[in-house]
Design a protein around this motif. Structure first.
Motif, short mmCIF file in Angstrom:
data_model
loop_
_atom_site.label_atom_id
_atom_site.label_comp_id
_atom_site.label_asym_id
_atom_site.label_seq_id
_atom_site.Cartn_x
_atom_site.Cartn_y
_atom_site.Cartn_z
N TRP A 29 0.84 -1.20 0.00
CA TRP A 29 0.00 0.00 0.00
C TRP A 29 0.88 1.25 0.00
CZ3 TRP A 29 -3.80 -1.73 4.43
CH2 TRP A 29 -4.69 -2.68 3.92
N ALA A 30 1.95 1.21 0.79
CA ALA A 30 2.85 2.35 0.86
C ALA A 30 3.51 2.60 -0.50
CB ALA A 30 3.91 2.13 1.93
N LEU A 31 3.91 1.52 -1.17
CA LEU A 31 4.52 1.65 -2.49
C LEU A 31 3.53 2.21 -3.51
CD1 LEU A 31 6.70 -1.57 -2.92
CD2 LEU A 31 7.48 0.78 -2.58
N SER A 32 2.26 1.88 -3.35
CA SER A 32 1.25 2.36 -4.30
C SER A 32 1.09 3.88 -4.24
CB SER A 32 -0.09 1.68 -4.02
OG SER A 32 -0.64 2.11 -2.78
N GLY A 33 1.57 4.47 -3.16
CA GLY A 33 1.48 5.93 -3.04
C GLY A 33 2.76 6.63 -3.46
N SER A 34 3.52 6.00 -4.36
CA SER A 34 4.82 6.54 -4.76
C SER A 34 4.74 7.52 -5.92
CB SER A 34 5.77 5.39 -5.12
OG SER A 34 5.24 4.62 -6.20
N LEU A 35 3.54 7.92 -6.35
CA LEU A 35 3.42 8.87 -7.44
C LEU A 35 4.20 10.16 -7.19
CD1 LEU A 35 2.21 9.78 -10.15
CD2 LEU A 35 0.15 10.51 -8.89
N PRO A 36 4.17 10.73 -5.98
CA PRO A 36 4.96 11.96 -5.75
C PRO A 36 6.44 11.78 -6.01
CG PRO A 36 3.37 11.64 -3.97
CD PRO A 36 3.34 10.39 -4.81
N LEU A 37 6.98 10.59 -5.76
CA LEU A 37 8.39 10.35 -6.01
C LEU A 37 8.69 10.33 -7.50
CD1 LEU A 37 9.09 7.59 -3.33
CD2 LEU A 37 9.28 10.08 -3.12
N ILE A 38 7.72 9.88 -8.30
CA ILE A 38 7.88 9.90 -9.75
C ILE A 38 7.80 11.34 -10.26
CG2 ILE A 38 6.86 9.14 -11.94
CD1 ILE A 38 5.80 6.68 -10.43
N LEU A 39 6.84 12.09 -9.73
CA LEU A 39 6.68 13.49 -10.13
C LEU A 39 7.87 14.33 -9.70
CD1 LEU A 39 2.90 13.94 -9.32
CD2 LEU A 39 3.94 13.81 -11.58
N MET A 40 8.54 13.89 -8.64
CA MET A 40 9.74 14.60 -8.18
C MET A 40 10.76 14.70 -9.31
SD MET A 40 12.56 13.35 -5.39
CE MET A 40 11.39 13.09 -4.08
N GLY A 41 11.02 13.59 -9.98
CA GLY A 41 11.99 13.59 -11.08
C GLY A 41 11.54 14.48 -12.23
N VAL A 42 10.23 14.48 -12.50
CA VAL A 42 9.70 15.31 -13.60
C VAL A 42 9.93 16.79 -13.31
CG1 VAL A 42 7.60 15.99 -14.81
CG2 VAL A 42 7.97 13.59 -14.21
N TRP A 43 9.62 17.22 -12.08
CA TRP A 43 9.75 18.63 -11.75
C TRP A 43 11.21 19.05 -11.57
CZ3 TRP A 43 6.45 22.41 -12.37
CH2 TRP A 43 5.09 22.09 -12.47
#
Length: 262
Positions: A29-43
């Motif tokens: 469940w914790a891993l499923s909330g990793s979208l912010p970490l992906i967006l971190m690289g984008v920004w």
């Protein structure tokens, strides 16, 4: 107060033991909330070629803070409540001298406690992978962050539980939450910090409850400028409104409820 305290301890203990049986699932469940970490690289890449008001280091810290906030404020009560109403399980809850809301709240709080080791693991991993981004917030910021997290969780819980009351009239109350989630993604600061929004849009968004679920606590933790007193009063105001609506829908819904054993 003593009987209430004993009931709270028993509920929390029982649901905490239940959550410990799903430690591996909680990690997923914790891993499923990793979208912010992906967006971190984008920004981070975007900040190298544009001017967004934040530098790459601030983006790294902000999105990691967003990841932490989401871990501590996740709510799923609408799915549980809808299932209880549709399957008639709520009938057994109503036989107990305890409002069902306390069962759901205890389950959520116990899950948060069980998730703490996972959160600590990701904090350590983050500082290992991004040592240049490591920072230690002051005690005052940690205190304000903790207050904001607690308020954000309880208000989000009340709002989603209010939407869950619609399960008395429809079998797809979760569709309301999914529609609400679209606004949550874009206006809460999960996709982008509100600092990149036009000033007028940012000011209007701050009068809605969304920024206080993610952006507000994350900004407090990372040092971005926010008005703590104003923010707390706004989100508490929304919480009170939804609490009154929740209790009204609960009373009306019980009259309409026709599940097995009702």
């Amino acid at each position: 107060m003593k009987p209430l305290f004993k009931k709270a301890i028993v509920l929390l203990g029982a649901y905490y033991a239940h959550m410990l049986e799903y430690r591996a699932e909680i990690f997923l469940w914790a891993l499923s909330g990793s979208l912010p970490l992906i967006l971190m690289g984008v920004w981070i890449e975007a900040s190298k070629n544009g001017h967004f008001g934040l530098d790459s280091l601030q983006f790294v810290r902000y999105f990691f803070a967003v990841f932490l906030v989401r871990q501590l404020t996740v709510v799923w009560v609408i799915w549980d409540f809808e299932k209880e109403v549709v399957e008639g399980v709520l009938s057994f809850r109503l036989l107990q001298p305890l409002d069902p809301i306390w069962h759901h709240l205890a389950r959520h709080l116990s899950e948060k406690v069980a998730r703490i080791p996972v959160v600590l693991f990701f904090i350590i991993l983050f500082f290992v992978l991004y040592p240049q981004s490591a920072w230690v917030p002051s005690y005052s910021r940690l205190f304000l962050f903790t207050v904001a997290i607690i308020v954000a969780f309880f208000v989000r819980f009340i709002i989603q539980y209010t939407f869950a009351m619609l399960a008395f009239w429809t079998e797809r109350a979760t569709a309301i939450e999914q529609f609400w989630f679209l606004f949550y993604i874009f206006l809460a600061g999960m996709i982008a910090p509100l600092d990149v929004f036009p000033p007028l849009v940012k000011e209007l968004v701050f009068w809605t409850p969304f920024p206080y679920f993610i952006y507000f606590p994350a900004a407090l933790l990372t040092g971005l400028p926010v008005n703590f007193i104003r923010g707390i009063f706004i989100i508490l105001g929304w919480g009170v409104i939804f609490l009154f609506v929740n209790r009204w829908l609960w009373r009306r819904g019980l009259k309409h409820y026709s599940g097995m054993g009702a």
